[in-house]
Design an enzyme around this catalytic site. Structure first.
Site, PDB file in Angstrom:
ATOM      1  N   ASP A  36       0.839  -1.200   0.000  1.00 23.79           N
ATOM      2  CA  ASP A  36       0.000   0.000   0.000  1.00 23.79           C
ATOM      3  C   ASP A  36       0.872   1.247   0.000  1.00 23.79           C
ATOM      4  OD1 ASP A  36      -2.968   1.080   0.838  1.00 23.79           O
ATOM      5  OD2 ASP A  36      -1.396   2.278   1.788  1.00 23.79           O
ATOM      6  N   TYR A  51       3.008   9.847  -0.535  1.00 26.58           N
ATOM      7  CA  TYR A  51       4.104   9.308   0.286  1.00 26.58           C
ATOM      8  C   TYR A  51       5.472   9.556  -0.353  1.00 26.58           C
ATOM      9  CZ  TYR A  51       0.321   6.556   2.490  1.00 26.58           C
ATOM     10  OH  TYR A  51      -0.832   6.150   3.112  1.00 26.58           O
ATOM     11  N   LYS A 108      -2.763   5.782  -4.210  1.00 23.37           N
ATOM     12  CA  LYS A 108      -3.881   6.697  -3.923  1.00 23.37           C
ATOM     13  C   LYS A 108      -3.651   8.038  -4.609  1.00 23.37           C
ATOM     14  CE  LYS A 108      -3.712   4.704   0.705  1.00 23.37           C
ATOM     15  NZ  LYS A 108      -2.265   4.546   0.982  1.00 23.37           N
ATOM     16  N   HIS A 143      -7.431   9.479  -1.995  1.00 25.33           N
ATOM     17  CA  HIS A 143      -6.794   9.523  -0.671  1.00 25.33           C
ATOM     18  C   HIS A 143      -7.639  10.246   0.380  1.00 25.33           C
ATOM     19  CE1 HIS A 143      -2.489   9.323   1.125  1.00 25.33           C
ATOM     20  NE2 HIS A 143      -3.376   9.215   2.085  1.00 25.33           N
TER      21      HIS A 143
HETATM   22  N1  LIG Z   1      -5.236   6.445   3.764  1.00 24.10           N
HETATM   23  C1  LIG Z   1      -4.663   7.167   4.692  1.00 24.10           C
HETATM   24  O1  LIG Z   1      -4.981   8.334   4.908  1.00 24.10           O
HETATM   25  C2  LIG Z   1      -3.571   6.539   5.516  1.00 24.10           C
HETATM   26  C3  LIG Z   1      -3.117   7.171   6.684  1.00 24.10           C
HETATM   27  C4  LIG Z   1      -2.120   6.547   7.428  1.00 24.10           C
HETATM   28  C5  LIG Z   1      -1.619   5.298   7.015  1.00 24.10           C
HETATM   29  N2  LIG Z   1      -2.080   4.714   5.869  1.00 24.10           N
HETATM   30  C6  LIG Z   1      -1.572   3.379   5.412  1.00 24.10           C
HETATM   31  O2  LIG Z   1      -1.654   2.442   6.511  1.00 24.10           O
HETATM   32  C7  LIG Z   1      -0.351   1.912   6.768  1.00 24.10           C
HETATM   33  C8  LIG Z   1      -0.183   1.576   8.242  1.00 24.10           C
HETATM   34  O3  LIG Z   1      -0.419   2.704   9.060  1.00 24.10           O
HETATM   35  P1  LIG Z   1       0.723   3.562   9.759  1.00 24.10           P
HETATM   36  O4  LIG Z   1       1.998   3.345   9.043  1.00 24.10           O
HETATM   37  O5  LIG Z   1       0.245   4.952   9.859  1.00 24.10           O
HETATM   38  O6  LIG Z   1       0.808   3.009  11.245  1.00 24.10           O
HETATM   39  P2  LIG Z   1       0.751   1.593  11.987  1.00 24.10           P
HETATM   40  O7  LIG Z   1       0.969   0.474  11.029  1.00 24.10           O
HETATM   41  O8  LIG Z   1      -0.441   1.605  12.858  1.00 24.10           O
HETATM   42  O9  LIG Z   1       1.991   1.711  12.968  1.00 24.10           O
HETATM   43  C9  LIG Z   1       3.308   1.802  12.518  1.00 24.10           C
HETATM   44  C10 LIG Z   1       4.208   1.982  13.749  1.00 24.10           C
HETATM   45  O10 LIG Z   1       4.206   0.803  14.556  1.00 24.10           O
HETATM   46  C11 LIG Z   1       5.529   0.325  14.719  1.00 24.10           C
HETATM   47  N3  LIG Z   1       5.461  -1.147  14.688  1.00 24.10           N
HETATM   48  C12 LIG Z   1       5.112  -1.920  13.624  1.00 24.10           C
HETATM   49  N4  LIG Z   1       5.066  -3.219  13.969  1.00 24.10           N
HETATM   50  C13 LIG Z   1       5.381  -3.273  15.282  1.00 24.10           C
HETATM   51  C14 LIG Z   1       5.499  -4.347  16.201  1.00 24.10           C
HETATM   52  N5  LIG Z   1       5.253  -5.609  15.847  1.00 24.10           N
HETATM   53  N6  LIG Z   1       5.860  -4.050  17.490  1.00 24.10           N
HETATM   54  C15 LIG Z   1       6.086  -2.772  17.859  1.00 24.10           C
HETATM   55  N7  LIG Z   1       6.015  -1.708  17.016  1.00 24.10           N
HETATM   56  C16 LIG Z   1       5.650  -1.963  15.741  1.00 24.10           C
HETATM   57  C17 LIG Z   1       6.325   0.912  13.578  1.00 24.10           C
HETATM   58  O11 LIG Z   1       7.668   1.104  13.945  1.00 24.10           O
HETATM   59  P3  LIG Z   1       8.888   0.517  13.054  1.00 24.10           P
HETATM   60  O12 LIG Z   1       8.640   0.925  11.639  1.00 24.10           O
HETATM   61  O13 LIG Z   1      10.093   1.166  13.649  1.00 24.10           O
HETATM   62  O14 LIG Z   1       8.849  -0.977  13.248  1.00 24.10           O
HETATM   63  C18 LIG Z   1       5.630   2.266  13.386  1.00 24.10           C
HETATM   64  O15 LIG Z   1       6.127   3.202  14.317  1.00 24.10           O
HETATM   65  C19 LIG Z   1       0.567   3.014   6.251  1.00 24.10           C
HETATM   66  O16 LIG Z   1       1.908   2.600   6.101  1.00 24.10           O
HETATM   67  C20 LIG Z   1      -0.127   3.425   4.980  1.00 24.10           C
HETATM   68  O17 LIG Z   1       0.146   2.497   3.951  1.00 24.10           O
HETATM   69  C21 LIG Z   1      -3.039   5.323   5.130  1.00 24.10           C
END
Ligand SMILES: NC(=O)c1ccc[n+]([C@@H]2O[C@H](COP(=O)([O-])OP(=O)(O)OC[C@H]3O[C@@H](n4cnc5c(N)ncnc54)[C@H](OP(=O)(O)O)[C@@H]3O)[C@@H](O)[C@H]2O)c1
Length: 281
Positions: free
Chosen positions: A44, A49, A74, A107
């Site tokens: 994704d 990004y 997106k 998005h």
């Molecule tokens: N459509 C939208 O508006 C929107 C908004 C936000 C995100 N997204 C999408 O959703 C995806 C995921 O959301 P997100 O990146 O915002 O946040 P998330 O996946 O909820 O959290 C990521 C965080 O958690 C940590 N982490 C991951 N696995 C872990 C584990 N097993 N134990 C401890 N810490 C862990 C990561 O650190 P490390 O990297 O240091 O491991 C990072 O700091 C994004 O990458 C993006 O593709 C979309």
């Protein structure tokens, strides 16, 4: 891997890998290659990004057959409108080195997203996009878009995690056949998610981490998840969620964590809307 079948018959992995906030090109390329080597097939990304090129390079280097991958990007607010969106989608395809996308989302529900959606409908009909959908469309915007367009979005990607479970919004999506996809399945660690006592207690029963319990909970609720990590060990951990099943009692405990509000910002808050639309100018 488990899959969901979208409203047009497209098969989508229920677990994927998100690349938000991996802006460095070299790092992003390495992360996506790592994720693919771990077994992730859904990636994704988004125009906003700034890493579509890196994702494209990693896909190419991985040598995984194109049909085995599921690639999402997106359209950003600044590329809204029929002509602009079409142009930007062609650019995304070039950057990703792909001739089709598996899923394309709007998005944010701002600027001329009607024009964007109609461009997406046309490209969908041409076969350049296998499924089209939206992101951050809360029930009001989602219903509005569906009422006046031909194709029902296949996906709505919204903030969804144990502290904001989107139960009511998901009921509306289900009513119309829209599949929910979670962004921020860990709430990016907010509310001390990784040390939450309820998730820890449940995790102990299965020898699983709080992160794994949080993902498993969403998967069992039929939510597509795309956790992000730059760390390969964590990528492996987050992928290892298909060998256990939470009991009804566990599920009932976790449902109580729902605060029914965003851990980040509300799309109904004027200041937030000013901020996000400002990013798209
Ligand atoms: N459509 C939208 O508006 C929107 C908004 C936000 C995100 N997204 C999408 O959703 C995806 C995921 O959301 P997100 O990146 O915002 O946040 P998330 O996946 O909820 O959290 C990521 C965080 O958690 C940590 N982490 C991951 N696995 C872990 C584990 N097993 N134990 C401890 N810490 C862990 C990561 O650190 P490390 O990297 O240091 O491991 C990072 O700091 C994004 O990458 C993006 O593709 C979309």
């Amino acid at each position: 891997m488990e899959y969901v079948i979208l409203n047009n018959g497209v098969k989508m992995p229920i677990l994927g890998y998100g690349v938000y906030q991996i802006a460095d090109q070299k790092e992003c390329e390495k992360c996506v290659l790592d994720a693919i080597s771990v077994g992730y097939r859904l990636i994704d990304t988004a125009q906003a990004y700034g890493n579509e090129e890196a994702v494209g390079k990693a896909i190419k280097k991985s040598n995984v057959p194109r049909e085995d991958l599921f690639i999402t990007t997106k359209v950003w607010i600044s590329n809204a409108g029929y002509e602009n969106a079409k142009k930007s989608i062609e650019e995304s395809l070039k950057k990703l080195q792909l001739d089709y996308l598996d899923l394309l989302l709007i998005h944010q529900p701002f600027n001329d997203y009607y024009g964007t959606y109609r461009a997406m409908e046309d490209l969908y009909k041409e076969g350049k996009i296998k499924a089209i959908g939206v992101s951050n469309f809360y029930p009001d915007r989602l219903i509005d878009l569906m009422q006046f367009n031909e194709i029902v979005p296949a996906i709505n990607q919204v903030e969804t995690h144990v502290f904001n479970q989107q139960v009511k919004a998901n009921e509306i999506m289900k009513k119309y056949g829209v599949q929910i996809e979670s962004w921020g399945p860990f709430a990016e660690g907010k509310n001390n998610m990784f040390t939450n006592e309820t998730l820890k207690t449940v995790g102990k029963k299965y020898k699983k981490s709080t992160a794994q319990v949080a993902l498993r909970y969403l998967i069992q609720r039929g939510v597509v998840v795309i956790p992000k990590s730059v760390n390969k060990e964590r990528m492996i951990q987050n992928f290892d969620v298909f060998d256990f099943k939470l009991s009804k009692e566990d599920m009932d405990m976790i449902v109580t964590l729902d605060k029914e509000e965003s851990s980040f910002f509300s799309h109904y808050d004027p200041q937030t809307v000013e901020y996000i639309t400002g990013l798209g100018k």
